[in-house]
Design a protein around this motif. Structure first.
Motif, mmCIF file in Angstrom:
data_model
loop_
_atom_site.group_PDB
_atom_site.id
_atom_site.type_symbol
_atom_site.label_atom_id
_atom_site.label_comp_id
_atom_site.label_asym_id
_atom_site.label_seq_id
_atom_site.Cartn_x
_atom_site.Cartn_y
_atom_site.Cartn_z
ATOM 1 N N ARG A 108 8.951 -51.209 61.529
ATOM 2 C CA ARG A 108 9.911 -51.584 62.586
ATOM 3 C C ARG A 108 10.688 -50.395 63.115
ATOM 4 O O ARG A 108 10.814 -50.206 64.322
ATOM 5 C CB ARG A 108 10.927 -52.599 62.065
ATOM 6 N N ASP A 109 11.203 -49.590 62.197
ATOM 7 C CA ASP A 109 12.076 -48.497 62.630
ATOM 8 C C ASP A 109 11.293 -47.431 63.387
ATOM 9 O O ASP A 109 11.755 -46.910 64.411
ATOM 10 C CB ASP A 109 12.796 -47.893 61.420
ATOM 11 N N THR A 110 10.101 -47.099 62.863
ATOM 12 C CA THR A 110 9.287 -46.084 63.544
ATOM 13 C C THR A 110 8.883 -46.583 64.933
ATOM 14 O O THR A 110 8.932 -45.829 65.914
ATOM 15 C CB THR A 110 8.021 -45.767 62.714
ATOM 16 N N ALA A 111 8.486 -47.866 64.994
ATOM 17 C CA ALA A 111 8.084 -48.434 66.292
ATOM 18 C C ALA A 111 9.243 -48.348 67.283
ATOM 19 O O ALA A 111 9.062 -47.956 68.447
ATOM 20 C CB ALA A 111 7.623 -49.872 66.115
ATOM 21 N N ALA A 112 10.436 -48.672 66.816
ATOM 22 C CA ALA A 112 11.611 -48.657 67.712
ATOM 23 C C ALA A 112 11.919 -47.227 68.158
ATOM 24 O O ALA A 112 12.221 -46.990 69.340
ATOM 25 C CB ALA A 112 12.806 -49.266 66.989
ATOM 26 N N LYS A 113 11.834 -46.288 67.219
ATOM 27 C CA LYS A 113 12.172 -44.897 67.539
ATOM 28 C C LYS A 113 11.160 -44.331 68.549
ATOM 29 O O LYS A 113 11.542 -43.728 69.558
ATOM 30 C CB LYS A 113 12.136 -44.078 66.242
ATOM 31 N N ARG A 114 9.883 -44.575 68.279
ATOM 32 C CA ARG A 114 8.860 -44.043 69.197
ATOM 33 C C ARG A 114 8.940 -44.735 70.569
ATOM 34 O O ARG A 114 8.697 -44.093 71.594
ATOM 35 C CB ARG A 114 7.461 -44.233 68.590
ATOM 36 N N SER A 115 9.248 -46.014 70.561
ATOM 37 C CA SER A 115 9.381 -46.733 71.841
ATOM 38 C C SER A 115 10.439 -46.062 72.692
ATOM 39 O O SER A 115 10.230 -45.800 73.889
ATOM 40 C CB SER A 115 9.815 -48.183 71.621
ATOM 41 N N ALA A 116 11.591 -45.784 72.064
ATOM 42 C CA ALA A 116 12.696 -45.175 72.809
ATOM 43 C C ALA A 116 12.291 -43.806 73.350
ATOM 44 O O ALA A 116 12.574 -43.473 74.512
ATOM 45 C CB ALA A 116 13.911 -45.065 71.902
ATOM 46 N N GLU A 117 11.588 -43.024 72.512
ATOM 47 C CA GLU A 117 11.164 -41.684 72.947
ATOM 48 C C GLU A 117 10.168 -41.774 74.106
ATOM 49 O O GLU A 117 10.260 -41.028 75.088
ATOM 50 C CB GLU A 117 10.529 -40.931 71.780
ATOM 51 N N LEU A 118 9.231 -42.681 73.958
ATOM 52 C CA LEU A 118 8.212 -42.826 75.011
ATOM 53 C C LEU A 118 8.832 -43.310 76.323
ATOM 54 O O LEU A 118 8.474 -42.830 77.404
ATOM 55 C CB LEU A 118 7.128 -43.807 74.563
ATOM 56 N N LEU A 119 9.757 -44.248 76.219
ATOM 57 C CA LEU A 119 10.394 -44.766 77.438
ATOM 58 C C LEU A 119 11.169 -43.656 78.146
ATOM 59 O O LEU A 119 11.149 -43.571 79.370
ATOM 60 C CB LEU A 119 11.333 -45.929 77.099
ATOM 61 N N GLU A 120 11.794 -42.820 77.370
ATOM 62 C CA GLU A 120 12.551 -41.723 77.964
ATOM 63 C C GLU A 120 11.589 -40.716 78.605
ATOM 64 O O GLU A 120 11.800 -40.276 79.738
ATOM 65 C CB GLU A 120 13.396 -41.045 76.892
ATOM 66 N N PHE A 121 10.516 -40.381 77.883
ATOM 67 C CA PHE A 121 9.545 -39.422 78.410
ATOM 68 C C PHE A 121 8.925 -39.930 79.716
ATOM 69 O O PHE A 121 8.736 -39.176 80.669
ATOM 70 C CB PHE A 121 8.452 -39.170 77.368
ATOM 71 N N MET A 122 8.627 -41.215 79.722
ATOM 72 C CA MET A 122 7.987 -41.810 80.895
ATOM 73 C C MET A 122 8.994 -42.184 81.990
ATOM 74 O O MET A 122 8.631 -42.789 82.983
ATOM 75 C CB MET A 122 7.230 -43.081 80.491
ATOM 76 N N GLN A 123 10.251 -41.922 81.750
ATOM 77 C CA GLN A 123 11.325 -42.279 82.678
ATOM 78 C C GLN A 123 11.340 -43.778 82.971
ATOM 79 O O GLN A 123 11.495 -44.214 84.111
ATOM 80 C CB GLN A 123 11.195 -41.484 83.977
ATOM 81 N N LEU A 124 11.156 -44.538 81.914
ATOM 82 C CA LEU A 124 11.195 -46.002 82.047
ATOM 83 C C LEU A 124 12.415 -46.579 81.336
ATOM 84 O O LEU A 124 12.494 -47.775 81.095
ATOM 85 C CB LEU A 124 9.924 -46.616 81.433
ATOM 86 N N ASP A 125 13.356 -45.710 80.978
ATOM 87 C CA ASP A 125 14.485 -46.163 80.171
ATOM 88 C C ASP A 125 15.698 -46.568 81.000
ATOM 89 O O ASP A 125 16.723 -46.926 80.451
ATOM 90 C CB ASP A 125 14.887 -45.079 79.162
#
Lengths: 557, 268
Positions: free
Chosen positions: B110-127
């Motif tokens: 859960r925690d890794t999924a949440a952390k990577r999701s946040a990073e990916l959303l920021e990288f993709m400018q979807l945050d």
């Protein structure tokens, strides 16, 4: 393209041409669907069900015809409303209670063409009315008209006119209800308002009983109460239609015309409300929940972890979480799920409260099993097409390292939880409206559900793979279930009801209703075993059926 | 020697009488940025669907990272990421919810999924709009989200079906940056695209499929040389080897039917 001018473009077609073109396309789509085995099976299923409904329609029409003839020829035209009210209530409530049989033509796809608003409106009315409720309603009104014409031949043109206007008003009302409910359920805020209104209505319904009881204590006689209801109903569509016919029979033509005019006014109001809704759709209204750019608040959120359910693997938990999010964001689905409570309230108000041993809906021992059974029946809509709402997301389930059995198990667990919650609510509603149901009745009902639900999950999981149909959780009544699914679902419900009835009768014959629980126990064990067997096979079936599943669910439009 | 990242042997797919993919043999070595090209209806998407488990092959064999796809489907799927033709998104979830879901489906906690999701959303400018449902995303945003979901578990091979179709220059730039980072990390990428300029800029190796048959494959230089040799020196219609673009090579190999002479007089 340089030489292209406005003058060289063809003129916009007339409404008749546009409707004809749409009808042709629908016919071609239907013909093309028959190329596949599944399409042919669908057609056979709908023919089979169509025959069943036709028999119900003709039977009802015959009965209503006899009724109309008897009422008029025995000189009791004031009772005519008794015939029209059931038709009115059925025609409106059946599409809401059984959305699998109703389909509003989703005309949004046509808006890219230069479609006239009149054509758009007509398409919505015509194709939206091609459903079971309208078919039955029209047949029953026809039966009533024939019966009335035999009893009073001279008045048959007037009767036919009144009943035609009455039918049209109902069609407009149903279409208006569907379109506005969809509008209200589309956005979170209006969903919340609807939720509050719904609970206020429940409270209001609960107050009716005590008020009536209080009035009874104060020598308010039931006939007076009924006569007030009769007086009120005269101003509602079914009452106005009956009143117009009654007045004509009694030679009071001014009253007859006035009642018909009032009925037409109702039609006018519904037409106006429907027009407002369709005009917004025609203008390209977006019912999505996206926040407008101006109102966007750019706010970074902390990374939020998904659900944690002790003892359950991460994949299963993630799938369950996704399922709950889908259900909770579907206004129409939430609407469907509150219908058992509404249904109970309708039953509650059909008879005197707290009367033991009365007819349906008059005591908790009947209301609870009926409510629970109805809940299971409503859930079959999603249980039998559990992949339908995933749409294009179904591709993800096939490229991710997950077994389809895990996917279906997660869905089944959530649907079972919803069923459990609904049963609790139904129990609470029965307990509040009447009295807590007899423990033996509760035990039998729970046993019957424990027998029926896994059976539905078995059949539902198989049909979800064999007869999937794309389903949009955000649209209300714009989609009809697969014919195969509806037929199989009806078959399964007949088996469940049949077995439950046999068990109940056997227990009664043995002298104690508790015997039913004992009889159900081995049956429950058998269906749970069958459920395990089916779940063990779904991966193989899904792998074999993946192409057609993806083709059906991932198709656009 | 390492096993090929992707190994395709005699892969065939028929739809009734129609042969969509006809006896294709291909190997992609680890770390390659591989472009799979072909005109419309050539069999690209059918091939990629068979490589990712979305479609059964009529005959032939697919091995991914040395594992037989049919026999070890789950193990193979754990190691690959896929952006299929329809993007495979769940429209009624928000972007963060979808990425969380995808991460956990690929076995992240859960925690890794949440952390990577946040990073990916920021990288993709979807945050910027975390509450927005995926169904309300623009096409480009959906492409970026689909790619983010495909890479959240750090796959060894990435399959992309038309990742640049309908994507604007800004989103396209983001996607390219992410893909190049993956290649730099040693991942293998297999993509189909009609945007030949992008393929030329990104891919080290290319295969061309036409009417279900593999008609050319190799590095861009190998394809250039092949086309030049086939055309013959002195042919004025052929540009010098250093000037041949991928589009020239593609058109030479696949050919194109001209419709210049057909007249649609009513178009004005």
């Amino acid at each position: 393209m340089a030489g292209m001018s406005q003058a060289s473009l063809p003129p916009v077609s007339g409404m008749r041409e546009q409707l004809a073109a749409i009808a042709t396309v629908r016919l071609q789509i239907f013909r093309n669907s028959l190329r596949t085995m599944r399409g042919r099976a669908e057609m056979v299923s709908w023919i089979f069900m169509g025959l069943w409904f036709l028999m119900a329609g003709l039977g009802g029409a015959f009965g209503l015809g006899i009724g109309a003839w008897a009422i008029l020829s025995h000189g009791h035209p004031e009772w005519f409303a008794v015939l029209l009210w059931p038709i009115f209530v059925f025609w409106i409530f059946f599409p809401l209670l059984a959305t699998a049989f109703s389909e509003t033509f989703d005309s949004a796809n046509l808006l890219r063409f230069p479609l006239r608003y009149s054509s758009f409106f007509a398409v919505n009315i015509i194709y939206g009315s091609l459903d079971v409720a309208t078919m039955l309603g029209v047949l029953w009104l026809t039966g009533t008209a024939v019966g009335a014409a035999i009893a009073a031949p001279a008045l048959s043109p007037w009767t036919c006119l009144v009943l035609a206007v009455f039918g049209s008003v109902i069609i407009l009302l149903v279409r208006t209800l569907f379109s506005w409910i969809e509008r209200w359920l589309a956005q979170r805020r209006t969903r919340e308002i609807m939720g509050v209104l719904f609970f206020l209505t429940i409270v209001a319904f609960q107050l009716i009983g005590p008020v009536v009881r209080h009035l009874n204590r104060n020598h308010f006689q039931l006939p007076d109460y009924l006569s007030q209801a009769v007086a009120i109903q005269r101003f509602l569509p079914a009452g106005l239609a009956a009143s117009s016919i009654t007045s004509a029979i009694q030679g009071e033509w001014a009253g007859a015309v006035a009642a018909l005019f009032a009925l037409a006014c109702y039609g006018g109001v519904f037409l106006l409300l429907l027009h407002r809704r369709l005009l917004a759709q025609y203008a390209g209204e977006n019912l999505g929940e996206a926040v407008s750019r101006e109102r966007q608040v750019v706010k970074k959120e902390e990374a939020r972890s998904g659900w944690f359910l002790p003892g359950l693997p991460g994949q299963l938990t993630a799938l369950m979480e996704k399922e709950v999010r889908y259900l909770s964001r579907s206004g129409p689905m939430l609407f469907t799920l509150v219908m058992p409570i509404v249904f109970m309230l309708i039953l509650h108000n059909t008879g005197r409260p707290n009367r033991v041993g009365g007819g349906i809906g008059q005591n908790a021992n009947l209301a609870f099993p009926i409510g629970a059974g109805y809940t299971l029946l409503l859930l079959t809509n999603i249980i039998y097409n559990s992949l339908g709402a995933d749409g294009v997301g179904v591709q993800f389930l096939f490229v991710a390292p997950v077994r389809i059995r895990t996917v279906l198990l997660a869905k089944n667990l959530i649907h079972a939880s919803v069923l459990g919650l609904e049963m609790l609510l139904v129990w609470a509603a029965a307990a509040i409206a009447y009295q807590p149901p007899n423990p033996a009745i509760v035990a039998i009902t729970v046993s019957a559900i424990l027998f029926g639900a896994p059976l539905d999950f078995c059949a539902g999981n198989l049909l979800s793979l064999y007869a999937a149909k794309k389903y949009d959780f955000s649209a209300f009544g714009r989609q009809r279930a697969s014919g195969i699914t509806v037929l199989a679902s009806l078959g399964a419900q007949i088996v469940i009801i049949g077995v439950t009835a046999i068990v109940w009768l056997t227990a009664r014959a043995m002298g104690s209703l508790w015997f039913a629980v004992a009889i159900f126990a081995p049956l429950i064990a058998v269906v749970f075993f069958a459920y395990r067997v089916v779940l063990g096979r779904v991966d193989e079936i899904a792998l074999r059926r993946r192409e057609s599943l993806i083709a059906v669910l991932a198709k656009s439009g | 020697m390492d096993a090929p990242a992707i190994s395709i042997e005699n892969l065939t797919r028929r739809f009734g009488e129609f042969v969509a993919v006809d006896n294709v043999n291909l190997q992609v070595t680890p770390g390659q940025f591989f472009g799979f090209l072909g005109p419309n209806g050539a069999g690209k998407s059918t091939t990629i669907k068979m490589l990712t488990g979305l479609l059964a092959a009529t005959s032939g064999r697919v091995r991914i990272l040395g594992l037989d796809l049919d026999a070890h489907a789950i193990e193979v799927k754990r190691q690959i990421g896929v952006v299929p033709e329809g993007m495979a998104l769940f429209g009624r979830l928000t972007g963060p919810e979808y990425l969380n879901f995808a991460g956990r489906m690929y076995g992240l906690d859960r925690d890794t999924a949440a952390k990577r999701s946040a990073e990916l959303l920021e990288f993709m400018q979807l945050d910027r709009e975390p509450k927005k449902l995926v169904t309300d995303y623009s096409h480009g945003m959906q492409k970026k989200l689909a790619l983010a979901a495909a890479v959240i578990h750090g796959p060894k091979i990435l399959f992309l079906d038309e990742p640049f179709e309908g994507v604007d220059a800004i989103a396209s730039g983001t996607l390219k940056t992410m893909l190049q980072r993956m290649i730099a990390r040693g991942a293998t990428i297999f993509l189909t695209s009609h945007v030949l300029e992008i393929v030329e800029r990104l891919c080290s190796h290319v295969a061309i499929i036409h009417q279900g048959k593999l008609v050319a494959h190799g590095s861009l230089e190998e394809l250039r040389s092949g086309v030049q040799a086939k055309a013959g020196i002195g042919d004025d219609s052929v540009a010098p080897p250093e000037r041949l673009t991928l589009e020239d090579i593609f058109l030479r190999i696949v050919g194109g039917s001209r419709t210049d002479n057909q007249e649609l007089s009513w178009l004005g």
